[in-house]
Scaffold this motif. Structure first.
Motif, PDB file in Angstrom:
ATOM      1  N   ASP A   1       0.822  -1.205   0.000  1.00  0.00           N
ATOM      2  CA  ASP A   1       0.000   0.000   0.000  1.00  0.00           C
ATOM      3  C   ASP A   1       0.860   1.262   0.000  1.00  0.00           C
ATOM      4  OD1 ASP A   1      -2.249  -1.549   0.087  1.00  0.00           O
ATOM      5  OD2 ASP A   1      -2.531  -1.386   2.257  1.00  0.00           O
ATOM      6  N   ILE A   2       0.297   2.334  -0.565  1.00  0.00           N
ATOM      7  CA  ILE A   2       0.932   3.650  -0.552  1.00  0.00           C
ATOM      8  C   ILE A   2      -0.047   4.624   0.098  1.00  0.00           C
ATOM      9  CG2 ILE A   2       1.832   5.553  -1.945  1.00  0.00           C
ATOM     10  CD1 ILE A   2       2.486   3.484  -4.113  1.00  0.00           C
ATOM     11  N   THR A   3       0.377   5.264   1.171  1.00  0.00           N
ATOM     12  CA  THR A   3      -0.483   6.210   1.877  1.00  0.00           C
ATOM     13  C   THR A   3      -0.004   7.632   1.640  1.00  0.00           C
ATOM     14  OG1 THR A   3      -1.011   4.613   3.620  1.00  0.00           O
ATOM     15  CG2 THR A   3      -1.393   6.931   4.115  1.00  0.00           C
ATOM     16  N   ILE A   4      -0.917   8.468   1.132  1.00  0.00           N
ATOM     17  CA  ILE A   4      -0.618   9.879   0.885  1.00  0.00           C
ATOM     18  C   ILE A   4      -0.938  10.645   2.158  1.00  0.00           C
ATOM     19  CG2 ILE A   4      -1.221  11.900  -0.494  1.00  0.00           C
ATOM     20  CD1 ILE A   4      -2.154   9.849  -2.676  1.00  0.00           C
TER      21      ILE A   4
ATOM     22  N   ASP B   1      -4.393  18.885  -3.302  1.00  0.00           N
ATOM     23  CA  ASP B   1      -3.236  18.233  -3.912  1.00  0.00           C
ATOM     24  C   ASP B   1      -3.207  16.748  -3.568  1.00  0.00           C
ATOM     25  OD1 ASP B   1      -1.901  20.626  -5.043  1.00  0.00           O
ATOM     26  OD2 ASP B   1      -1.765  21.201  -2.942  1.00  0.00           O
ATOM     27  N   SER B   2      -3.620  16.412  -2.346  1.00  0.00           N
ATOM     28  CA  SER B   2      -3.652  15.015  -1.916  1.00  0.00           C
ATOM     29  C   SER B   2      -4.647  14.211  -2.750  1.00  0.00           C
ATOM     30  CB  SER B   2      -4.042  14.922  -0.434  1.00  0.00           C
ATOM     31  OG  SER B   2      -3.109  15.562   0.393  1.00  0.00           O
ATOM     32  N   VAL B   3      -5.834  14.781  -2.944  1.00  0.00           N
ATOM     33  CA  VAL B   3      -6.883  14.093  -3.709  1.00  0.00           C
ATOM     34  C   VAL B   3      -6.447  13.915  -5.167  1.00  0.00           C
ATOM     35  CG1 VAL B   3      -9.252  14.238  -4.562  1.00  0.00           C
ATOM     36  CG2 VAL B   3      -8.724  14.894  -2.195  1.00  0.00           C
ATOM     37  N   LYS B   4      -5.854  14.943  -5.731  1.00  0.00           N
ATOM     38  CA  LYS B   4      -5.368  14.861  -7.113  1.00  0.00           C
ATOM     39  C   LYS B   4      -4.320  13.762  -7.244  1.00  0.00           C
ATOM     40  CE  LYS B   4      -3.276  17.659 -10.774  1.00  0.00           C
ATOM     41  NZ  LYS B   4      -2.744  19.015 -11.143  1.00  0.00           N
ATOM     42  N   LEU B   5      -3.402  13.718  -6.296  1.00  0.00           N
ATOM     43  CA  LEU B   5      -2.353  12.698  -6.327  1.00  0.00           C
ATOM     44  C   LEU B   5      -2.946  11.303  -6.139  1.00  0.00           C
ATOM     45  CD1 LEU B   5       0.615  11.976  -6.498  1.00  0.00           C
ATOM     46  CD2 LEU B   5       0.838  12.488  -4.055  1.00  0.00           C
ATOM     47  N   TYR B   6      -3.955  11.195  -5.300  1.00  0.00           N
ATOM     48  CA  TYR B   6      -4.638   9.910  -5.085  1.00  0.00           C
ATOM     49  C   TYR B   6      -5.161   9.354  -6.415  1.00  0.00           C
ATOM     50  CZ  TYR B   6      -8.279   6.616  -3.645  1.00  0.00           C
ATOM     51  OH  TYR B   6      -9.071   5.490  -3.504  1.00  0.00           O
TER      52      TYR B   6
ATOM     53  N   GLY C   1      -3.880   1.222 -12.778  1.00  0.00           N
ATOM     54  CA  GLY C   1      -2.936   0.200 -13.218  1.00  0.00           C
ATOM     55  C   GLY C   1      -2.632  -0.801 -12.118  1.00  0.00           C
ATOM     56  N   ARG C   2      -1.363  -1.159 -11.966  1.00  0.00           N
ATOM     57  CA  ARG C   2      -0.966  -2.164 -10.976  1.00  0.00           C
ATOM     58  C   ARG C   2      -1.079  -1.650  -9.544  1.00  0.00           C
ATOM     59  NH1 ARG C   2       4.099  -1.433  -9.029  1.00  0.00           N
ATOM     60  NH2 ARG C   2       4.247  -3.620  -8.438  1.00  0.00           N
ATOM     61  N   LEU C   3      -1.278  -0.329  -9.372  1.00  0.00           N
ATOM     62  CA  LEU C   3      -1.429   0.230  -8.021  1.00  0.00           C
ATOM     63  C   LEU C   3      -2.894   0.423  -7.632  1.00  0.00           C
ATOM     64  CD1 LEU C   3       1.379   2.964  -7.925  1.00  0.00           C
ATOM     65  CD2 LEU C   3       1.463   0.621  -7.050  1.00  0.00           C
ATOM     66  N   TYR C   4      -3.808   0.052  -8.509  1.00  0.00           N
ATOM     67  CA  TYR C   4      -5.227   0.274  -8.219  1.00  0.00           C
ATOM     68  C   TYR C   4      -5.643  -0.469  -6.948  1.00  0.00           C
ATOM     69  CZ  TYR C   4     -10.267   0.550  -8.707  1.00  0.00           C
ATOM     70  OH  TYR C   4     -11.593   0.791  -8.480  1.00  0.00           O
ATOM     71  N   GLY C   5      -6.299   0.255  -6.054  1.00  0.00           N
ATOM     72  CA  GLY C   5      -6.764  -0.326  -4.801  1.00  0.00           C
ATOM     73  C   GLY C   5      -5.721  -0.330  -3.698  1.00  0.00           C
ATOM     74  N   LYS C   6      -4.481   0.103  -4.019  1.00  0.00           N
ATOM     75  CA  LYS C   6      -3.408   0.107  -3.018  1.00  0.00           C
ATOM     76  C   LYS C   6      -3.138   1.501  -2.452  1.00  0.00           C
ATOM     77  CE  LYS C   6      -0.930  -3.842  -5.045  1.00  0.00           C
ATOM     78  NZ  LYS C   6       0.359  -4.297  -5.618  1.00  0.00           N
ATOM     79  N   ILE C   7      -3.867   2.500  -2.955  1.00  0.00           N
ATOM     80  CA  ILE C   7      -3.604   3.877  -2.545  1.00  0.00           C
ATOM     81  C   ILE C   7      -4.558   4.271  -1.417  1.00  0.00           C
ATOM     82  CG2 ILE C   7      -3.309   6.248  -3.308  1.00  0.00           C
ATOM     83  CD1 ILE C   7      -1.487   4.160  -4.673  1.00  0.00           C
ATOM     84  N   LYS C   8      -3.998   4.771  -0.326  1.00  0.00           N
ATOM     85  CA  LYS C   8      -4.773   5.256   0.819  1.00  0.00           C
ATOM     86  C   LYS C   8      -4.449   6.729   1.020  1.00  0.00           C
ATOM     87  CE  LYS C   8      -4.584   0.693   3.008  1.00  0.00           C
ATOM     88  NZ  LYS C   8      -5.964   0.364   2.657  1.00  0.00           N
ATOM     89  N   ILE C   9      -5.304   7.404   1.784  1.00  0.00           N
ATOM     90  CA  ILE C   9      -5.123   8.850   1.948  1.00  0.00           C
ATOM     91  C   ILE C   9      -5.432   9.271   3.376  1.00  0.00           C
ATOM     92  CG2 ILE C   9      -7.480   9.477   1.263  1.00  0.00           C
ATOM     93  CD1 ILE C   9      -6.195  11.804  -0.353  1.00  0.00           C
TER      94      ILE C   9
ATOM     95  N   TYR D   1      -7.279   8.593   8.640  1.00  0.00           N
ATOM     96  CA  TYR D   1      -7.473   7.913   7.354  1.00  0.00           C
ATOM     97  C   TYR D   1      -8.835   8.289   6.786  1.00  0.00           C
ATOM     98  CZ  TYR D   1      -3.306   5.005   7.367  1.00  0.00           C
ATOM     99  OH  TYR D   1      -2.000   4.583   7.323  1.00  0.00           O
ATOM    100  N   TYR D   2      -8.891   8.518   5.482  1.00  0.00           N
ATOM    101  CA  TYR D   2     -10.102   9.015   4.836  1.00  0.00           C
ATOM    102  C   TYR D   2     -10.390   8.151   3.616  1.00  0.00           C
ATOM    103  CZ  TYR D   2     -13.357  12.485   2.895  1.00  0.00           C
ATOM    104  OH  TYR D   2     -14.465  13.125   2.398  1.00  0.00           O
ATOM    105  N   GLU D   3     -11.664   7.866   3.389  1.00  0.00           N
ATOM    106  CA  GLU D   3     -12.055   7.041   2.247  1.00  0.00           C
ATOM    107  C   GLU D   3     -12.565   7.914   1.111  1.00  0.00           C
ATOM    108  OE1 GLU D   3     -15.030   3.309   1.078  1.00  0.00           O
ATOM    109  OE2 GLU D   3     -14.882   3.991   3.154  1.00  0.00           O
ATOM    110  N   ILE D   4     -11.905   7.828  -0.015  1.00  0.00           N
ATOM    111  CA  ILE D   4     -12.344   8.552  -1.209  1.00  0.00           C
ATOM    112  C   ILE D   4     -13.439   7.746  -1.893  1.00  0.00           C
ATOM    113  CG2 ILE D   4     -11.663   9.412  -3.481  1.00  0.00           C
ATOM    114  CD1 ILE D   4     -10.362  11.041  -1.399  1.00  0.00           C
TER     115      ILE D   4
END
Length: 299
Positions: free
Chosen positions: A244-247, A256-261, A267-275, A295-298
């Protein structure tokens, strides 16, 4: 005429149109200048494909429409044409890259462990870090030191090393609250390095933060050195990140956080991004890394 010369001439035609004159025995061919001709069809731009140079005899000296042929392809060729020319271009005509000077730690840099606790300047730097919640374990892990002289004197130094262990950047933070310039960093472009690359475990969860001080409080973190991610870091994450990658940017950088999310979550990172959504002007350093409740759910 060689096959390479024929291919090169076709590339030039694609970019410059039909030639006006062509002397095959000299490797000399002329075209209308893309910079100054304006429909006059004078054929002033000449290319020597034996020597891989070009010049417009009308505007070459005024607008610098001359030089190595690679420059012409860089200015007017598309990606495919540049790639083909790079293969055709003889090694002796390729521009030589200047060797970059290897970055070194600034004059007066000293590790805390190598300095006496009785040294006043050392204590000023040490107390500054203590106030920010940075203890001996963090100081030792990240090789943090200070400068007592030179152009970086009066600053805490946090170095960064690349995957091969070479210094690639450092942060120099003044501990004087009245300093006009809180940070003074090297001239190395920030978008050409990954901070603390040598410490990143690409198989473990990764935290993306803004500043270096934020990164000291989160495990396996990568500071972006700002609110925007470099192309190098973006591509490296897609290539190497497994978990996982957490912004986790500051509270004033939520957009900026939401845009980066959304940029990363594909691609191969789909579902691994947290914010993380911080509030009340907080940042990771203020919270000492205690971010679980943010932690926030988009959706």
């Amino acid at each position: 005429m060689s096959d390479d010369a024929e291919i090169l001439i076709e590339l030039l035609r694609e970019i410059l149109g039909d030639e006006k004159q062509h002397y095959g025995h000299k490797g000399q061919i002329s075209f209308d200048c893309v910079n100054c001709d304006e429909g006059q069809h004078k054929g002033n731009l000449e290319v020597n494909y034996f020597q891989h140079v070009y010049k417009c005899w009308s505007c070459g000296d005024v607008d610098n429409t001359k030089g190595p042929l690679g420059k012409l392809f860089d200015l007017y060729g598309n990606k495919k044409q540049k790639k083909i020319y790079n293969v055709l271009q003889p090694e002796e005509y390729k521009p030589r890259e200047e060797k970059k000077k290897r970055l070194v730690l600034p004059e007066g840099f000293t590790l805390f462990k190598d300095s006496s606790p009785r040294y006043p300047i050392r204590n000023q730097a040490y107390n500054y870090l203590k106030i920010r919640g940075i203890g001996d374990d963090i100081i030792e892990k990240y090789g943090i030191g200070f400068c007592d002289k030179g152009s970086f004197g009066g600053r805490v130094i946090i170095p960064s090393y690349n995957e091969k262990g070479y210094l690639n950047y450092f942060i120099a933070r003044s501990w004087d609250p009245n300093s006009r310039a809180k940070y003074k960093n090297p001239e190395t472009p920030k978008d050409e390095i990954i901070f603390n690359e040598n410490l990143i475990d690409w198989f473990r969860p990764i935290f993306i933060v803004e500043g270096v001080f934020d990164g000291l409080f989160l495990p396996n973190s990568i500071p972006m050195l700002g609110k925007h991610m470099s192309e190098l870091l973006f591509e490296t994450l897609y290539e190497k990140a497994i978990n996982d990658i957490t912004i986790c940017l500051d509270s004033d950088a939520w957009k900026d956080s939401v845009k980066l999310y959304h940029q990363l979550n594909g691609g191969r990172l789909y579902g691994k991004i947290k914010i993380i959504k911080l509030t009340d002007d907080k940042d990771v350093a203020d919270l000492r890394g205690n971010i679980d409740e943010y932690y926030y759910e988009i959706k």
